[in-house]
Write an enzyme that holds these catalytic residues in place. Structure first.
Site: not given
Ligand code: NAI
Ligand code: MG
Length: 506
Positions: A191, A265, A300, A402
């Site tokens: 996806k 992740e 990331c 973040e």
């Protein structure tokens, strides 16, 4: 506009148009059953470049059934043969590199020269690497601990793998998941991310040409409507995901009732620590590279907490600001751009939200940037200046959460222990960097830092053959290396066979 710039745009727009409203099922680009569409926008200009099918449970069923039917044949093909097909597929990616990298820049807003080209090269290398490792998949043979018994383990494919990817590195993350899964004998339903669906689809279309139809199926859609039915589908036996912590947690919960293994992740708030003895020729550019400013901080591994020893604090910041002021921001498909655009208005708003918090703090000093870029070539695109802040308390959400935008915070420290305490004081544990000439300190850092991806005196991006993943709330499992293929995309049987007794007595 230069001729090259125009050529890049035409090439990318042509592919976006061709792939618009398509999913990949049974080896063919087809229309989805769902008639709803997701508008796909070029982050560099804000213009619509096409539409992606807004797939729901019905399309999920079609894709999973294709993958499941194919699995029973695919798993029987010898691993080396599967590897050879993947090698042929990787060669096809090489042949169509121009198309892939331009579409990647159009899809993501990541600058062609500094980001999209290197990501394409790294992705092809990763595909080749997994293809070549096919023959290395093997179980273990045990010494005869159990009398008269042959004792060994197998490494078998698991079944249909569901791969869900984000928009920030959609090409590398696609191949990082599908290449090991497929080489190990699984079939895949991928996806794509709603914001950047086209480049992943193009790459899968190319790969699929060298694989039996149905080995790799690609659908697009939103998380709840398309991602969740995919994860919970009874025929899906493994989930691999990259994205936010909040969604990673939902995925683990959704996969739990059927005890489906998950690889996650997730995000990070990564420390980049510069000691007073650091080689500043390396460490100052390391602030810029480490923060991934040339991918708008949307990584990331972004080193968004820059700890600098107080003795060299001013010098490092002066050097970093000088380097930041030389970076050129602009349309991702213009090869003179160092920095491209933020993926979407939503993500731009996220940066604006955190910068609002920073600006309301009276001690904040904006050393560089601090503004949305508007007007002129930035009109209607999603641009924010590369930003370096100091003076914020470490407890501020800007230093704790973040941002996933081009904002880093400089934090002074007096001692290594003080820096380490603060660096580890986060629920995340993805990546970390230390700059020092002292070997003993470096090794102490490796021992004490709570992160899954640790570097000293450099801050390279993860790549082929480098086992990558987070600890604490940054994820579950490692990717990009041989161990990821073995640990995450195979399952094993333990086999005990009675040797019997020979009936022949002469
Ligand atoms: P996200 O985690 O919501 O999306 C990533 C993927 O998960 C997309 O394909 C999305 O459709 C899918 N998804 C979302 N909800 C789902 C659900 N309930 N079930 C199954 N699939 C689902 O990330 P988003 O919203 O694009 O970005 C938000 C923040 O997440 C960023 O600002 C950043 O902090 C973080 N992020 C981290 C990434 C990383 O590489 N670690 C990548 C992308 C985002
Ligand atoms: Mg989301």
């Amino acid at each position: 506009m230069s001729d090259d710039f125009k050529k890049n745009i035409d090439l990318a727009l042509g592919n976006a148009k061709r792939l618009s409203n398509k999913i990949l099922i049974d080896g063919k680009l087809i229309s989805a059953k769902s008639s709803n569409k997701i508008k796909v926008v070029n982050p560099s200009t804000g213009e619509q470049i096409g539409e992606a099918p807004q797939c729901d449970k019905i399309d999920v069923d079609v894709a999973v059934n294709s993958a499941e039917t194919t699995f029973h044949q695919w798993k029987k093909i010898p691993a080396r043969e599967r590897g050879k097909m993947m090698t042929a597929a990787a060669r096809k990616l090489e042949e169509r590199k121009d198309e892939i990298e331009t579409l990647l820049a159009l899809d993501t807003g990541n600058a062609l020269r500094t980001q999209a080209k290197p990501e394409t090269t790294a992705s092809i290398e990763l595909t080749h690497m997994f293809a070549g490792l096919a023959g290395e998949i093997k179980g273990e043979n045990y010494p005869p601990n159990i009398p008269n018994t042959i004792h060994y383990t197998t490494k078998d494919p698991i079944g249909v793998v569901c791969a869900i990817i984000p928009w920030n590195a959609p090409l590398f993350l696609t191949v990082a998941k599908i290449a090991p899964a497929i080489v190990a004998g699984n079939t895949v339903v991928l996806k794509t991310a709603e914001q950047a669906p086209f480049c992943a689809l193009l790459v899968c279309e190319i790969l699929q040409q060298e694989l039996p139809p149905g080995v790799l199926n690609v659908i697009s859609g939103y998380g709840e409507e398309c991602g969740e039915p995919l994860i919970t589908h009874e025929k899906v036996r493994k989930v691999t995901f990259t994205g936010s912590f909040s969604v990673g947690k939902i995925i683990a919960l959704k996969a739990a009732p059927k005890l489906c293994p998950v690889t996650l992740e997730l995000g990070g708030k990564n420390p980049n620590i510069i000691m007073s003895d650091a080689d500043l020729e390396l460490a100052i550019p390391g602030v810029i590279d480490g923060m991934r400013y040339t991918r708008q901080g949307q990584a990331c591994t972004a080193g968004s907490r820059v700890y600098i020893h107080e003795k060299i604090y001013d010098k490092v910041l002066e050097g970093a600001v000088d380097k930041l002021s030389k970076l050129k921001m602009g349309n991702a498909l213009d090869e003179t751009s160092d920095i491209g655009a933020i993926i979407s208005e939503e993500q731009l708003n996220r940066t604006l939200y955190y910068m609002d918090i920073a600006k309301k703090n009276i001690s904040t000093e904006i050393l560089h940037g601090g503004n949305q870029s508007k007007g002129g070539e930035y009109k209607d695109g999603f641009y924010y200046e590369p930003t370096l802040l100091s003076g914020l308390p470490v407890s501020s959400p800007v230093c704790q959460e973040e941002v996933f935008g081009p904002v880093a915070c400089a934090i002074p420290f007096k001692s290594f222990d003080e820096a380490m305490k603060s660096a580890n004081d986060t629920p995340f544990g993805l990546s970390a960097v230390l700059w020092t000439k002292d070997l003993s300190r470096a090794l102490q850092f490796v021992d004490e830092i709570e992160a899954g991806f640790v570097q000293v005196n450099q801050c390279v991006a993860p790549r082929a053959n480098v086992s990558y993943g987070g600890i604490k709330m940054s994820g579950l499992g490692k990717e990009y290396a041989f161990d990821s293929m073995m640990n995450h995309f195979t399952q094993s049987k333990t086999v005990l066979i009675n040797r019997g007794k020979s009936n022949i007595d002469n």
